[in-house]
Design an enzyme around this catalytic site. Sequence first.
Site, PDB file in Angstrom:
ATOM      1  N   ARG A  82       0.839  -1.193   0.000  1.00  0.00           N
ATOM      2  CA  ARG A  82       0.000   0.000   0.000  1.00  0.00           C
ATOM      3  C   ARG A  82       0.876   1.245   0.000  1.00  0.00           C
ATOM      4  O   ARG A  82       1.931   1.279   0.633  1.00  0.00           O
ATOM      5  CB  ARG A  82      -0.916   0.002   1.231  1.00  0.00           C
ATOM      6  CG  ARG A  82      -2.094  -0.974   1.107  1.00  0.00           C
ATOM      7  CD  ARG A  82      -3.019  -0.908   2.303  1.00  0.00           C
ATOM      8  NE  ARG A  82      -2.388  -1.440   3.491  1.00  0.00           N
ATOM      9  CZ  ARG A  82      -1.859  -0.713   4.468  1.00  0.00           C
ATOM     10  NH1 ARG A  82      -1.908   0.603   4.421  1.00  0.00           N
ATOM     11  NH2 ARG A  82      -1.293  -1.274   5.501  1.00  0.00           N
ATOM     12  N   TYR A 222      -1.659  -3.675  -6.665  1.00  0.00           N
ATOM     13  CA  TYR A 222      -1.359  -4.493  -5.489  1.00  0.00           C
ATOM     14  C   TYR A 222      -2.359  -4.333  -4.352  1.00  0.00           C
ATOM     15  O   TYR A 222      -2.664  -3.222  -3.929  1.00  0.00           O
ATOM     16  CB  TYR A 222       0.038  -4.157  -4.956  1.00  0.00           C
ATOM     17  CG  TYR A 222       0.635  -5.301  -4.161  1.00  0.00           C
ATOM     18  CD1 TYR A 222       1.345  -6.303  -4.808  1.00  0.00           C
ATOM     19  CD2 TYR A 222       0.459  -5.401  -2.795  1.00  0.00           C
ATOM     20  CE1 TYR A 222       1.869  -7.378  -4.101  1.00  0.00           C
ATOM     21  CE2 TYR A 222       0.978  -6.471  -2.078  1.00  0.00           C
ATOM     22  CZ  TYR A 222       1.684  -7.459  -2.744  1.00  0.00           C
ATOM     23  OH  TYR A 222       2.189  -8.514  -2.042  1.00  0.00           O
ATOM     24  N   LYS A 231      -9.506  -2.237   2.135  1.00  0.00           N
ATOM     25  CA  LYS A 231      -9.179  -1.083   2.980  1.00  0.00           C
ATOM     26  C   LYS A 231      -9.910   0.184   2.517  1.00  0.00           C
ATOM     27  O   LYS A 231     -10.342   0.990   3.332  1.00  0.00           O
ATOM     28  CB  LYS A 231      -7.671  -0.844   3.001  1.00  0.00           C
ATOM     29  CG  LYS A 231      -6.859  -2.068   3.379  1.00  0.00           C
ATOM     30  CD  LYS A 231      -6.995  -2.445   4.836  1.00  0.00           C
ATOM     31  CE  LYS A 231      -6.241  -3.722   5.098  1.00  0.00           C
ATOM     32  NZ  LYS A 231      -5.777  -4.007   6.401  1.00  0.00           N
ATOM     33  N   HIS A 251     -10.237  -2.057  12.032  1.00  0.00           N
ATOM     34  CA  HIS A 251      -9.181  -2.915  11.492  1.00  0.00           C
ATOM     35  C   HIS A 251      -8.923  -4.059  12.473  1.00  0.00           C
ATOM     36  O   HIS A 251      -7.913  -4.087  13.156  1.00  0.00           O
ATOM     37  CB  HIS A 251      -7.931  -2.039  11.323  1.00  0.00           C
ATOM     38  CG  HIS A 251      -6.840  -2.648  10.518  1.00  0.00           C
ATOM     39  ND1 HIS A 251      -5.534  -2.229  10.603  1.00  0.00           N
ATOM     40  CD2 HIS A 251      -6.844  -3.641   9.589  1.00  0.00           C
ATOM     41  CE1 HIS A 251      -4.786  -2.934   9.777  1.00  0.00           C
ATOM     42  NE2 HIS A 251      -5.550  -3.794   9.149  1.00  0.00           N
ATOM     43  N   SER A 273      -1.190  -3.423  10.301  1.00  0.00           N
ATOM     44  CA  SER A 273      -0.868  -4.380   9.241  1.00  0.00           C
ATOM     45  C   SER A 273       0.430  -5.113   9.558  1.00  0.00           C
ATOM     46  O   SER A 273       1.404  -4.502   9.995  1.00  0.00           O
ATOM     47  CB  SER A 273      -0.734  -3.652   7.905  1.00  0.00           C
ATOM     48  OG  SER A 273      -1.973  -3.083   7.562  1.00  0.00           O
ATOM     49  N   CYS A 275       1.050  -7.246  11.920  1.00  0.00           N
ATOM     50  CA  CYS A 275       1.339  -7.355  13.358  1.00  0.00           C
ATOM     51  C   CYS A 275       0.563  -8.482  14.013  1.00  0.00           C
ATOM     52  O   CYS A 275       0.400  -8.497  15.239  1.00  0.00           O
ATOM     53  CB  CYS A 275       1.063  -6.024  14.051  1.00  0.00           C
ATOM     54  SG  CYS A 275       2.228  -4.746  13.559  1.00  0.00           S
ATOM     55  N   ASP A 298      -9.277  -9.459   9.486  1.00  0.00           N
ATOM     56  CA  ASP A 298      -8.717  -8.149   9.121  1.00  0.00           C
ATOM     57  C   ASP A 298      -9.657  -6.971   9.374  1.00  0.00           C
ATOM     58  O   ASP A 298      -9.208  -5.919   9.803  1.00  0.00           O
ATOM     59  CB  ASP A 298      -8.321  -8.160   7.640  1.00  0.00           C
ATOM     60  CG  ASP A 298      -7.403  -7.006   7.266  1.00  0.00           C
ATOM     61  OD1 ASP A 298      -6.446  -6.755   8.012  1.00  0.00           O
ATOM     62  OD2 ASP A 298      -7.645  -6.362   6.231  1.00  0.00           O
ATOM     63  N   ARG A 391       1.902 -12.229  -0.232  1.00  0.00           N
ATOM     64  CA  ARG A 391       0.577 -12.540   0.325  1.00  0.00           C
ATOM     65  C   ARG A 391      -0.019 -13.819  -0.238  1.00  0.00           C
ATOM     66  O   ARG A 391       0.262 -14.205  -1.374  1.00  0.00           O
ATOM     67  CB  ARG A 391      -0.391 -11.390  -0.022  1.00  0.00           C
ATOM     68  CG  ARG A 391       0.034 -10.027   0.488  1.00  0.00           C
ATOM     69  CD  ARG A 391      -0.266  -9.884   1.949  1.00  0.00           C
ATOM     70  NE  ARG A 391       0.187  -8.592   2.474  1.00  0.00           N
ATOM     71  CZ  ARG A 391      -0.430  -7.956   3.468  1.00  0.00           C
ATOM     72  NH1 ARG A 391      -1.511  -8.450   4.017  1.00  0.00           N
ATOM     73  NH2 ARG A 391       0.063  -6.815   3.926  1.00  0.00           N
TER      74      ARG A 391
HETATM   75  P1  GDP Z   1      -1.661  -9.170   9.993  1.00  0.00           P
HETATM   76  O1  GDP Z   1      -1.196  -8.431   8.781  1.00  0.00           O
HETATM   77  O2  GDP Z   1      -1.981  -8.240  11.127  1.00  0.00           O
HETATM   78  O3  GDP Z   1      -2.753 -10.119   9.706  1.00  0.00           O
HETATM   79  O4  GDP Z   1      -0.414 -10.019  10.544  1.00  0.00           O
HETATM   80  P2  GDP Z   1      -0.050 -11.566  10.360  1.00  0.00           P
HETATM   81  O5  GDP Z   1      -0.841 -12.443  11.260  1.00  0.00           O
HETATM   82  O6  GDP Z   1      -0.073 -11.905   8.921  1.00  0.00           O
HETATM   83  O7  GDP Z   1       1.435 -11.567  10.889  1.00  0.00           O
HETATM   84  C1  GDP Z   1       2.414 -10.682  10.380  1.00  0.00           C
HETATM   85  C2  GDP Z   1       3.789 -11.168  10.766  1.00  0.00           C
HETATM   86  O8  GDP Z   1       3.892 -11.203  12.194  1.00  0.00           O
HETATM   87  C3  GDP Z   1       4.072 -12.561  10.274  1.00  0.00           C
HETATM   88  O9  GDP Z   1       5.406 -12.605   9.832  1.00  0.00           O
HETATM   89  C4  GDP Z   1       3.900 -13.416  11.498  1.00  0.00           C
HETATM   90  O10 GDP Z   1       4.694 -14.553  11.460  1.00  0.00           O
HETATM   91  C5  GDP Z   1       4.290 -12.484  12.644  1.00  0.00           C
HETATM   92  N1  GDP Z   1       3.561 -12.812  13.881  1.00  0.00           N
HETATM   93  C6  GDP Z   1       2.221 -12.989  14.018  1.00  0.00           C
HETATM   94  N2  GDP Z   1       1.886 -13.321  15.285  1.00  0.00           N
HETATM   95  C7  GDP Z   1       3.054 -13.350  15.982  1.00  0.00           C
HETATM   96  C8  GDP Z   1       3.381 -13.625  17.352  1.00  0.00           C
HETATM   97  O11 GDP Z   1       2.537 -13.929  18.196  1.00  0.00           O
HETATM   98  N3  GDP Z   1       4.703 -13.532  17.702  1.00  0.00           N
HETATM   99  C9  GDP Z   1       5.670 -13.209  16.782  1.00  0.00           C
HETATM  100  N4  GDP Z   1       6.930 -13.130  17.204  1.00  0.00           N
HETATM  101  N5  GDP Z   1       5.395 -12.946  15.482  1.00  0.00           N
HETATM  102  C10 GDP Z   1       4.113 -13.016  15.084  1.00  0.00           C
HETATM  103  P1  PGA Z   2      -2.764  -5.229   5.262  1.00  0.00           P
HETATM  104  O1  PGA Z   2      -3.799  -5.209   4.110  1.00  0.00           O
HETATM  105  O2  PGA Z   2      -1.516  -4.609   4.768  1.00  0.00           O
HETATM  106  O3  PGA Z   2      -3.401  -4.455   6.376  1.00  0.00           O
HETATM  107  O4  PGA Z   2      -2.631  -6.679   5.635  1.00  0.00           O
HETATM  108  C1  PGA Z   2      -3.426  -5.582   2.861  1.00  0.00           C
HETATM  109  C2  PGA Z   2      -3.374  -4.408   1.960  1.00  0.00           C
HETATM  110  O5  PGA Z   2      -4.152  -3.480   2.195  1.00  0.00           O
HETATM  111  O6  PGA Z   2      -2.568  -4.414   1.014  1.00  0.00           O
HETATM  112 MN    MN Z   3      -3.704 -10.258   7.899  1.00  0.00          MN
END
Ligand code: GDP
Ligand code: PGA
Ligand code: MN
Length: 608
Positions: A82, A222, A231, A251, A273, A275, A298, A391
Site C-alpha cells: 500500500r 497491489y 481497505k 481494522h 498491518s 502485526c 482483518d 501474500r
Molecule cells: P496481519 O497483517 O496483522 O494479519 O499479521 P499476520 O498475522 O499476517 O502476521 C504478520 C507477521 O507477524 C508474520 O510474519 C507473522 O509470522 C508475525 N507474527 C504474528 N503473530 C506473531 C506472534 O505472536 N509472535 C511473533 N513473534 N510474530 C508473530
Molecule cells: P494489510 O492489508 O496490509 O493491512 O494486511 C493488505 C493491503 O491493504 O494491502
Molecule cells: Mn492479515
Amino acid sequence: MGDLARLPLLEKAPTTHARLLAWVEEVAELTQPDRIHWVDGSEAENKKLTDELVEAGTLKRLNPETFPNSFAAFSDPADVARVEEQTFICSENERDAGFTNNWMAPAEMKQKLRGLFAGSMRGRTMYVIPFVMGHLDAEDPKFGVEITDSAYVVASMRIMARIGTDVLDRITQTDAFFVPALHSLGAPLEAGQADVAWPCNTDKWIVHFPEERSIWSFGSGYGGNALLGKKCYALRIASVMARDEGWLAEHMLILKLTSPEQKTYYVSAAFPSACGKTNLALLDPTIKGWKVETLGDDITWMRFGKEGELRAVNPEAGLFGVAPGTGWGTNPNAMRAIAKGNSIFTNVALTDDGGVWWEGMTEETPAHLTDWRGESWTPDSDSPAAHPNSRFCTPIDQIDMLAEEYFSPEGVELSAILFGGRRKTTIPLVTEARDWSNGIFMGSTLSSETTAAAAGAVGVVRRDPMAMLPFIGYDAGDYLNHWVNLSAKANPERLPKIFLVNWFRRTAEGGFAWPGFGDNARVLKWAIERLEGKADAIETPIGFVPTGESIDLEGLDMTPAEVESAVRVDPEEWATELASIEEWFANFGESLPAALQSELDGLKTRLG
Ligand code: GDP
Ligand code: PGA
Ligand code: MN
C-alpha cells in the site's frame, strides 16, 4: 461519444439500475477500454479469466497436485505494498480529513484524476464487478461496484468479497445505493504494443471522496491499493458511513473462544498491518481444553445492538494474509486453508516442483527456489526468496476452524477487545484497561514499529490509533470522539473489557520475551479469566498486568519470573512513553475528546 458506439454496452448490460448504467457509461467514455465485461462471479468466468492471465504471463499455474486451482503472481518491484503517501481523503473541507490524512480539494483532485484516467484503459477490458461487503441479507447491505482494467483484481476480488450476479440483481431490484470504486492500472496499450506481466504506473493515486462515498485508484495493481472492497471501502469509506450512521468500521479480527467449561466468548483485536491479526484469528491453542474458531482476520464492522451489546461482523469473504512467517509450525490452520487450493499468491517464491515457498513456511529451507523477482535462489542468496509483504489470497470458507456465526448477518456479541502493536520495549505482553474509557485511551495511543505492509521505512515507532492510522476516512479527533460518544449507546454491564497486548517485546538478550502464536491462547485465557473474576493481576499506573503465576505455563519452557519481565512496567521507559503520548495528543488540538485528555492526566498522576 463516437467510441461508445463500438462498445456493446448498454443494450447488453445485465442491469437497469440507472445510476450504475450512467456511471459505467461515463467511465467507459473517459477511460476508452476496448471491451466491457460485466462480472458474473461464476466458476466458468473465473476459469476463463485465470486461463487468460496464465496465457498473458501475469499468473503462473501451480502444481495442481499440491496446490489445486492456485496461481502465483509477481508484481513490478515498484508495486509491492500500500502507498500511504499517495493515499488521499478528499473531503469538501480540509479540516474533515484531519492531520492523519493527505488532502486535496475534491475539484482539483477530480481534475487531476480525469487527466490520468483519460484513455487509461485503452487496449484493455473494463471489468464491472458488483460486490457487497458483509452479508447480502444484512438489514442494510453495503454494496459497491468496482470497475477495473485488471483481471488479476477480478480474480482476487472474487476471493475477498461476495461478487457477481446475485449481488447485481439485488442492487437492481432494490435500486440500492452502491459505492462506485474505480480502478485502473494506468497502463493503456497502444495498437500492437506488447503487454507486460504486471502492468502498473509509476504515478499512483489512491483517492477517496468521503461525502460522495466514492473511490478512485490509479497506477497500482497491489493488494489494498487495488482490491477496493478491502481497505478503501470497508475501512476508509465505511468509517465515514459508520460515523454518520452510528456504528464502527475497524481494522480488527474476530475470534470465538470456547473454554474447557464450554462457555463461549467472542473477542476482536486491532493490530496494525503485519502485526499478527491473521495469526491470532487462526490460532491453534497450545493449552488443553481451549478451542478457537475464526470469524474474521482483518476487518470488523461493529454496532451496539438493541440491548446495548456490542455486535461484530466480518464484511469480507477471504484472507489476504502476509505469507512470510505463516508456517506449519506457527499457523497450521492457515496452511491447511491454503493447501485446499483456489488461492492466488503474490510475490512468494516458487519451488522447483511448481509449489510456493516463503520464509518461515517450513523448518527446512529448500535447496533451490525461484525468488519473487524470477531469479534463481539458494539459501546462500543475500535477499529473501519471498518479498516481506508477499501474500496469500484464500477463500475464508476453506478455514476448517471457521465459526458458523461467520455466516450470520447479526454478528456476534463481543466480550473483549484487544489492541496491540509491535514494540520491542515498554509495552507489556498484556495489560487490562482500568475501564472502557481507559481502554479507548489505550486504543487511541496504540503504537507500533512500521512494517513492510506499507511502502516506506520499516521499524520506526509510530502512533496508530486503534490500528486505523492509514484507514480513518475522516478527522482522527472526530474518530476518537465517535468512539467515546457511541459508548453512550452501550449497556455498561455488557461492555467488552479492553486489553492492550504486545507479542513482540524483546528480552535484554534480544529474543522475543514471549513465544507468541499458539501460546497467545494463554494470554486469551488470562483475559477471559479476568472477565470471570478468576485470575490475579497487579495494578500498575497503566492498567492491570498478570502476576507471574496467573498465566498458564503448563507445557511451556518458561518461568513465572520470565512472565514478570514480559509484563514489566518500567518507569524510565514509561517516562519516555508519556512524553511521546503527550506529543501525539498535541496533534489533535481542539478535537481531542475531553475523556481522553483526562485519561492522560490520570496516567501522568499515576506515573508520578
Ligand atoms: P496481519 O497483517 O496483522 O494479519 O499479521 P499476520 O498475522 O499476517 O502476521 C504478520 C507477521 O507477524 C508474520 O510474519 C507473522 O509470522 C508475525 N507474527 C504474528 N503473530 C506473531 C506472534 O505472536 N509472535 C511473533 N513473534 N510474530 C508473530
Ligand atoms: P494489510 O492489508 O496490509 O493491512 O494486511 C493488505 C493491503 O491493504 O494491502
Ligand atoms: Mn492479515
